[in-house]
Design an enzyme around this catalytic site. Structure first.
Site, PDB file in Angstrom:
ATOM      1  N   LYS A 110       0.817  -1.212   0.000  1.00  0.00           N
ATOM      2  CA  LYS A 110       0.000   0.000   0.000  1.00  0.00           C
ATOM      3  C   LYS A 110       0.856   1.271   0.000  1.00  0.00           C
ATOM      4  O   LYS A 110       0.605   2.191  -0.775  1.00  0.00           O
ATOM      5  CB  LYS A 110      -0.910  -0.033   1.230  1.00  0.00           C
ATOM      6  CG  LYS A 110      -1.685   1.225   1.510  1.00  0.00           C
ATOM      7  CD  LYS A 110      -2.690   0.994   2.621  1.00  0.00           C
ATOM      8  CE  LYS A 110      -2.040   0.560   3.915  1.00  0.00           C
ATOM      9  NZ  LYS A 110      -1.298   1.648   4.594  1.00  0.00           N
ATOM     10  N   THR A 111       1.863   1.306   0.880  1.00  0.00           N
ATOM     11  CA  THR A 111       2.719   2.503   0.953  1.00  0.00           C
ATOM     12  C   THR A 111       3.464   2.706  -0.359  1.00  0.00           C
ATOM     13  O   THR A 111       3.635   3.834  -0.834  1.00  0.00           O
ATOM     14  CB  THR A 111       3.707   2.382   2.125  1.00  0.00           C
ATOM     15  OG1 THR A 111       2.979   2.160   3.330  1.00  0.00           O
ATOM     16  CG2 THR A 111       4.534   3.653   2.267  1.00  0.00           C
ATOM     17  N   GLN A 157      -9.537  -3.915   8.182  1.00  0.00           N
ATOM     18  CA  GLN A 157      -8.577  -3.424   9.172  1.00  0.00           C
ATOM     19  C   GLN A 157      -9.083  -2.167   9.885  1.00  0.00           C
ATOM     20  O   GLN A 157      -8.293  -1.399  10.428  1.00  0.00           O
ATOM     21  CB  GLN A 157      -7.227  -3.148   8.504  1.00  0.00           C
ATOM     22  CG  GLN A 157      -6.573  -4.402   7.919  1.00  0.00           C
ATOM     23  CD  GLN A 157      -5.199  -4.121   7.354  1.00  0.00           C
ATOM     24  OE1 GLN A 157      -4.232  -3.900   8.078  1.00  0.00           O
ATOM     25  NE2 GLN A 157      -5.100  -4.135   6.037  1.00  0.00           N
ATOM     26  N   ASP A 182      -4.587   7.797   3.058  1.00  0.00           N
ATOM     27  CA  ASP A 182      -4.249   6.438   3.483  1.00  0.00           C
ATOM     28  C   ASP A 182      -5.150   6.042   4.651  1.00  0.00           C
ATOM     29  O   ASP A 182      -5.668   6.904   5.367  1.00  0.00           O
ATOM     30  CB  ASP A 182      -2.776   6.413   3.904  1.00  0.00           C
ATOM     31  CG  ASP A 182      -2.272   5.013   4.159  1.00  0.00           C
ATOM     32  OD1 ASP A 182      -2.926   4.045   3.714  1.00  0.00           O
ATOM     33  OD2 ASP A 182      -1.215   4.874   4.817  1.00  0.00           O
ATOM     34  N   GLU A 183      -5.336   4.738   4.854  1.00  0.00           N
ATOM     35  CA  GLU A 183      -6.128   4.218   5.986  1.00  0.00           C
ATOM     36  C   GLU A 183      -7.514   4.876   6.028  1.00  0.00           C
ATOM     37  O   GLU A 183      -8.002   5.297   7.071  1.00  0.00           O
ATOM     38  CB  GLU A 183      -5.394   4.457   7.323  1.00  0.00           C
ATOM     39  CG  GLU A 183      -3.966   3.951   7.368  1.00  0.00           C
ATOM     40  CD  GLU A 183      -3.864   2.429   7.426  1.00  0.00           C
ATOM     41  OE1 GLU A 183      -4.908   1.757   7.293  1.00  0.00           O
ATOM     42  OE2 GLU A 183      -2.756   1.909   7.594  1.00  0.00           O
ATOM     43  N   ARG A 230       0.191  -9.211  10.929  1.00  0.00           N
ATOM     44  CA  ARG A 230       1.475  -8.563  11.208  1.00  0.00           C
ATOM     45  C   ARG A 230       2.611  -9.571  11.087  1.00  0.00           C
ATOM     46  O   ARG A 230       3.773  -9.188  10.959  1.00  0.00           O
ATOM     47  CB  ARG A 230       1.528  -7.970  12.614  1.00  0.00           C
ATOM     48  CG  ARG A 230       0.492  -6.911  13.008  1.00  0.00           C
ATOM     49  CD  ARG A 230       0.395  -5.784  12.039  1.00  0.00           C
ATOM     50  NE  ARG A 230      -0.661  -6.037  11.081  1.00  0.00           N
ATOM     51  CZ  ARG A 230      -0.813  -5.386   9.937  1.00  0.00           C
ATOM     52  NH1 ARG A 230       0.038  -4.446   9.612  1.00  0.00           N
ATOM     53  NH2 ARG A 230      -1.805  -5.673   9.121  1.00  0.00           N
TER      54      ARG A 230
END
Length: 707
Positions: A34-35, A248, A217-218, A599
């Site tokens: 994503k980043t 998430q 983002d998010e 994670r």
């Protein structure tokens, strides 16, 4: 450059990166790059002719924002794009348009402790009992209102019962104190920005013209205020790129609204939707468990996690007698892993609530295992840190009465409570600020000559410090530390004082780093930056230490080996989610476990205890229903996944929905749902108390009640 960027991306990533005009929704699963997509998209926009000045990228932690900035620069994207957190963007906007927002530019951002002091004062001034109206509850209620953009005037006009009228009165008093002290709380940063954009079309137009491309983002973690800000900023062009994952969304308790991402295509019907499903982080068995678990949620957008790594170790699920045995076993296992060459910095232990760290810390200390608790704001809550920061806050905002009262006799300079009360009374009687009254202390007749002299010395000292406010931050902090007497008083305090000085030196080091990195260092900018520091920003990968943190703090991080402890009913899912009134809370708890699982890169260890100490009582614990939702085929296929206190040979009692049952502790209730898993069957019961519990039939000792 287009070809160079394209070669490093998957087909779905390329589709997101090279989309230019119009709304774009990127559904990015965990570990899907994503980043990379966001930073490559910034570079691609610039390559297509967009000025960096016209790009705004927003994320949720300072650490993530800094990583984005560094990656964008590494790709050759020239400086000028605005990359920050939502709150930092709002601070910047409010400082640019303070008059239009109805505030002063040199406002102080009040942290949790400052807010608590303010709300306590407001409750006291309203003559309410803090026992009946706890400050924490009142603050949480006000925070919820602000996140929903309900201002004090609107709420007060609609309050129609005893609690809402009481809350309205406290809300009014709280806002008045903030206004007097030129303070904003965290929620104000969003609320005032949203209202500024709503009420000042010219400002909204200027900012929309400035930020021609908005990347968020998010997006699943945005609240209503953030949603309104985003819509206002793109009103002129609709060039919004929202990246996120409904699976998430784990911050509902602080106002995040999953509906924002779920309804994106309704808000922008012409939107392009790209799914990033390839996972570059975790092994296939970890992703299978995550997919299996999250499929139980209804409120989501369908996607699969596609593994790109080879098969790894089996997930290990183990039951222990109690939390101490659990902690000791984990410490031993980590010690063995370290002996086999695993770096401790590659290992993390996750838990649902902070209180669970105690047993783990004791076990690690006993085994001499270095660890770090990832709870970053704790550093800024230390007394010595708050003392020095209070001096700096007063230099920026003299109306910050909380900071001023903190430092007026720190270190001790003979200015007691009686003196400060008389100064406050003089300020109130003459309708001036506490700071103005302090400067005019010679006019306060009730003060003794000695008290006036001490106040005059204190005010003069602040005036001398104020001459250096426009310069570098670290030298000013050093000067305040020395000339205020703080350093001398700490050195005189022995070993404890030495430790406190070391902490202050660390703060000054952070100020020096800020001075080096900022184009134009300013004290107000530095104070605003550290005011927005969060737990997620605190994780330090440097040093060979085990990371201990809550599942919420783990968001955005990754580790080779992850241990998750206390996966039990009442902890995960948390007891607050099992009221039966709100399935959304239970789904969020499931998403929290999903985040924890994803994670892990290579190894995942999940544990629960049969007994756990809760509020001083040694109670029977029940394995979480989520353990069974991870998939029965998984447990049978991988023998390392052990439910070692289950006997699969005996059938469990069966219950029907609607059936009346009795429990020794919870009393009477009715069955909501029965999940037939043989010996591992789970029954969901709504009890007459209002609580809904998911109980393992084997241990629940439920009796059927015949009417």
């Amino acid at each position: 450059m287009h070809e160079a960027l394209s070669r490093q991306l998957t087909p779905s990533q390329r589709k997101a990166v090279f989309h230019i005009e119009g709304p774009l929704l990127v559904l990015a699963g965990p570990g899907s790059g994503k980043t990379r997509v966001i930073t490559y998209r910034i570079a691609a926009l610039i390559e297509s002719g967009v000025r960096p000045y016209n790009i705004c990228a927003i994320t949720f932690t300072n650490k993530a924002a800094e990583e984005m900035r560094q990656r964008a620069v590494a790709l050759g994207a020239s400086a000028g794009a605005h990359i920050s957190t939502y709150h930092s963007l709002c601070v910047r906007i409010l400082r640019q348009y303070p008059e239009q927002a109805g505030i002063e530019r040199n406002f102080t951002i009040y942290d949790e402790a400052d807010q608590t002091r303010c709300i306590k004062e407001a409750i006291k001034e309203c003559r309410f009992d803090a026992t009946n109206f706890p400050p924490g509850r009142m603050l949480a209620a006000i925070s919820t209102l602000k996140n929903k953009l309900v201002d004090v005037e609107s709420f007060s006009s609609e309050a129609d019962d005893f609690f809402t009228r009481t809350l309205a009165e406290v809300y009014v008093g709280y806002e008045r104190l903030l206004r007097q002290r030129n303070g904003l709380d965290f929620d104000d940063l969003l609320l005032k920005t949203a209202f500024l954009l709503r009420d000042c079309p010219d400002v909204c137009s200027q900012l929309s013209d400035r930020f021609k491309f908005l990347l968020i983002d998010e997006y699943q973690d945005t609240n209503h205020a953030q949603y309104r800000i985003a819509k206002a900023l793109v009103a002129q062009h609709s060039n919004i790129c929202a990246t996120g994952d409904p699976d998430q969304s784990i911050y509902r308790w602080r106002g995040a609204d999953i509906r924002n991402i779920m309804a994106f295509e309704e808000d922008w019907p012409e939107a392009t939707v790209v799914k990033l499903e390839e996972n570059f982080r975790s092994t296939p068995n970890i992703l299978s468990a995550a997919d299996c678990l999250i499929a139980f949620n209804q409120n989501r957008k369908e996607k699969k996690l596609i593994a790109t790594r080879a098969e790894g170790e089996a997930i290990l699920v183990t039951g222990f007698e109690d939390e101490n045995e659990e902690a000791r076993a984990i410490a031993r296992q980590i010690k063995d892993l370290a002996g086999q060459g695993t770096s401790l910095s590659d290992i993390a232990v996750f838990y649902r609530v902070n209180a669970q760290s105690r047993a783990l810390e004791e076990a690690f200390i006993k085994d001499k295992m270095p660890y770090q608790i990832v709870r970053g704001v704790e550093f800024y809550r230390r007394k010595e840190i708050r003392d020095l920061l209070a001096y700096l806050k007063v230099l920026v905002n003299p109306n910050d009465e909380i900071a001023l009262l903190r430092i007026i006799n720190t270190p001790a300079r003979g200015i007691g409570r009686t003196t400060t009360d008389r100064v406050r009374a003089h300020a109130a009687g003459n309708n001036i600020s506490f700071f103005e009254a302090l400067k005019r202390s010679g006019d306060i007749e009730l003060l003794s000559r000695a008290a006036r002299a001490r106040l005059a010395v204190f005010a003069t000292m602040l005036g001398q410090f104020n001459k250096d406010v426009a310069g570098m931050v670290a030298p000013l902090a050093e000067r305040v530390l020395t000339e205020s007497g703080l350093a001398e008083s700490l050195r005189a305090a022995g070993a404890e004082g030495v430790n406190a000085l070391e902490n202050i030196n660390e703060l000054i080091n952070s100020a020096a780093e800020y001075d080096q990195q900022a184009e134009q260092p300013s004290l107000i900018d530095y104070l605003h930056q550290i005011s927005l520091f969060s737990d997620a920003d605190a994780y330090d990968a440097v040093g060979d230490r085990i990371a201990l943190m809550t599942l919420h703090a783990a968001k955005g991080l990754e580790f080779e080996r992850v241990f998750m402890v206390g996966v039990e009913e009442g902890l995960l899912p948390h007891e607050r989610s099992n009221t039966g009134e709100d399935d959304e809370q239970l789904e969020e708890e499931r998403r929290l476990l999903f985040v924890g699982i994803t994670r892990a890169k290579t190894s995942l260890y999940i544990s629960y205890a049969r007994y756990r100490t809760v509020r001083g009582q040694f109670l029977r614990a029940i394995p979480s229903q989520f353990l069974f939702e991870l998939g029965a085929d998984l447990t049978e296929e991988n023998r390392q996944i052990e439910y070692d206190d289950y006997d699969l040979s005996e059938p469990a009692a069966r219950f029907k929905p609607g059936q009346l049952v009795r429990h020794d502790i919870f009393g009477l209730g009715r069955v909501r749902e029965f999940s037939d898993m043989g010996e591992n069957s789970v029954v969901s019961v709504k009890f007459n108390s209002g609580q809904t519990k998911s109980l393992m039939v084997k241990y629940a000792n439920l009796s059927k009640v015949d009417l």
